[in-house]
Design a protein around this motif. Structure first.
Motif, PDB file in Angstrom:
ATOM      1  N   SER A 146       0.711   3.763  -3.162  1.00 58.47           N
ATOM      2  CA  SER A 146       0.025   5.036  -2.877  1.00 58.47           C
ATOM      3  C   SER A 146       0.966   6.213  -3.043  1.00 58.47           C
ATOM      4  O   SER A 146       0.596   7.248  -3.618  1.00 58.47           O
ATOM      5  N   HIS A 163       0.805  -1.221   0.000  1.00 55.33           N
ATOM      6  CA  HIS A 163       0.000   0.000   0.000  1.00 55.33           C
ATOM      7  C   HIS A 163       0.834   1.266   0.000  1.00 55.33           C
ATOM      8  O   HIS A 163       0.531   2.228  -0.716  1.00 55.33           O
ATOM      9  N   CYS A 193      -1.526   1.628   5.529  1.00 62.81           N
ATOM     10  CA  CYS A 193      -0.207   0.995   5.405  1.00 62.81           C
ATOM     11  C   CYS A 193       0.087   0.345   6.754  1.00 62.81           C
ATOM     12  O   CYS A 193      -0.746   0.392   7.660  1.00 62.81           O
ATOM     13  N   VAL A 201      -7.534   3.591  -0.864  1.00 59.76           N
ATOM     14  CA  VAL A 201      -6.729   2.447  -0.429  1.00 59.76           C
ATOM     15  C   VAL A 201      -7.554   1.532   0.459  1.00 59.76           C
ATOM     16  O   VAL A 201      -8.209   1.991   1.405  1.00 59.76           O
TER      17      VAL A 201
END
Length: 326
Positions: free
Chosen positions: A78, A74, A95, A90
Motif C-alpha cells: 500500500s 499490506h 495492516c 486493501v
C-alpha cells in the motif's frame, strides 16, 4: 478508471469479478507472484500481463490498485502504491499495527489519494438493516458472536486478526467499541505458530457485554451474532437464507416479578412473534467497491474521516486484545 488486482487467491477472485461488474472500474491487469494464478485468471478475463508490481505502479494509466494479499504484505504494498499516487483498496486488516496504519493514512492525504480498507460486512445488507433498526431493540444488554470454521489457517495473523476482526468491526459500526474491560483466552493448535481458537470477553463503556468465539478448528462453519435488547432481540446469521431473525421478546432486567407477572413474561417468551425482515441492497463486495469509488470522487468528504477513525479503532482494539491473551 483502469485498475490492477494484486493477489489472485480465494478473495482476489471475488474482487476481480466485482470489478468487472462495476460501472466505475475497468480491470486492466491481475498480478500474482504465482504466475499459475495469472494464467488461471486469463481463462476468465481479458487483461494485460505485467512482469512485476513495479511495472504496474509505473503505468500512469493505472489509477488504482486492489491489494488482496496476506496481511503482513499490506503495509509495504500500500505504501508503495500511494507513493506512486495510486488510489488503494486493501483487504482487511489494513495492516497489522496501528503505527503503520496511521502512516498510510497520512501518506494518502499527502498524495491526495483514496485509501479504502474492505471491512466487508459493513456493506452487507443485514448489517445495514441492523444499523437502521437498532432503536427497535431498546437498550442493548449483550452481544454474542460465533465465527468458526475448519482448517483455514493463516500464516501471517492469528484467528483473532483473521476472524474476530469482522465481529469487532460490525459491533463498532452498530453501537461503538469503547472498551472498559477485556479478557481473552487463546490457544495454538499443535506446533502451528498462530493461535487457532480464542474466546474474547469485553465489557464496553456503555455497559454492553460482548462475547466473541472464533476458531479454525470447528467441523462446521458458523457466522452468527445474537444481539439482546430490552425490547427485542435479533439473530444475524450470514450462512442462512433468512439472515435476520427478529424476536419480539427482549431481555428481562427487572429484579422482581409477582407470580402473575412472571407467568405472563414466560408466556411472552414462549409465544413471542418471530419475523424475517426484507433486506435490500447489492452484494456486500459490490457495495464496498461503490464506497471506494465514492472516496475517489469525494476525497474530502466527512465520511472518509469517519471510515478512517473506524479502521484505526479496530486495529487499536485488536492490539489491545492481543496483549490481553492468556
Amino acid at each position: 478508471m483502469q485498475v490492477a488486482v494484486i493477489g489472485y487467491g480465494y478473495w482476489g477472485r471475488n474482487v476481480a469479478r466485482a470489478i468487472v461488474d462495476s460501472d466505475f472500474f475497468h480491470l486492466k491487469t491481475i498480478f500474482d507472484c504465482d504466475f499459475k494464478q495469472v494464467l488461471e485468471a486469463q481463462k476468465l478475463y481479458d487483461f494485460t500481463i505485467y512482469q512485476s508490481y513495479d511495472d504496474i505502479l509505473q503505468d500512469d494509466k493505472i489509477e488504482a490498485v486492489f491489494i488482496v494479499t496476506p496481511p503482513h504484505t499490506h503495509f509495504d504494498l500500500s505504501k508503495k502504491a500511494l507513493e506512486f499516487s495510486k488510489h488503494v483498496f486493501v483487504e482487511k486488516p489494513l495492516c497489522t499495527n496501528s503505527l503503520h496504519a496511521q502512516k498510510l493514512y497520512h501518506l494518502a492525504q499527502e498524495k491526495k489519494c483514496a485509501l479504502h480498507c474492505d471491512h466487508i460486512f459493513l456493506y452487507a445488507p443485514p448489517v445495514i438493516w441492523l444499523k437502521q433498526n437498532m432503536d427497535i431493540l431498546g437498550n442493548i444488554v449483550y452481544i454474542n458472536a460465533r465465527r468458526i470454521n475448519l482448517g483455514l489457517f493463516q500464516n501471517s495473523v492469528d484467528v483473532i486478526w483473521d476472524l474476530a476482526i469482522h465481529d469487532l468491526s460490525i459491533i463498532d459500526y452498530l453501537i461503538g467499541l469503547e472498551i472498559k474491560n477485556v479478557e481473552v483466552f487463546a490457544r495454538k493448535y499443535q506446533d502451528y505458530p498462530n493461535n487457532a481458537l480464542a474466546n474474547i470477553n469485553l465489557e464496553l463503556q456503555n455497559g454492553v457485554i460482548v462475547t466473541i468465539s472464533v476458531s479454525w478448528l470447528s467441523p462446521i462453519k458458523i457466522r452468527e451474532m445474537i444481539i439482546g435488547g430490552e425490547k427485542k432481540s435479533v439473530i444475524y446469521d450470514e450462512t442462512k437464507k433468512d439472515k435476520i431473525i427478529l424476536f419480539d421478546s427482549g431481555v428481562v432486567v427487572k429484579d422482581y416479578f409477582s407470580p402473575a407477572n412472571l407467568y405472563q413474561k414466560m408466556v411472552e417468551y414462549k409465544t413471542g412473534a418471530i419475523s424475517n425482515p426484507t433486506l435490500q441492497g447489492k452484494m456486500a463486495l459490490n457495495q464496498s467497491l461503490d464506497a471506494f469509488a465514492f472516496k475517489i470522487k469525494n476525497l474530502t468528504h466527512v465520511q472518509n474521516i469517519l471510515d478512517q477513525k473506524h479502521v484505526m479503532r479496530i486495529i487499536e482494539v485488536l492490539e489491545k486484545i492481543s496483549t490481553s491473551k492468556i
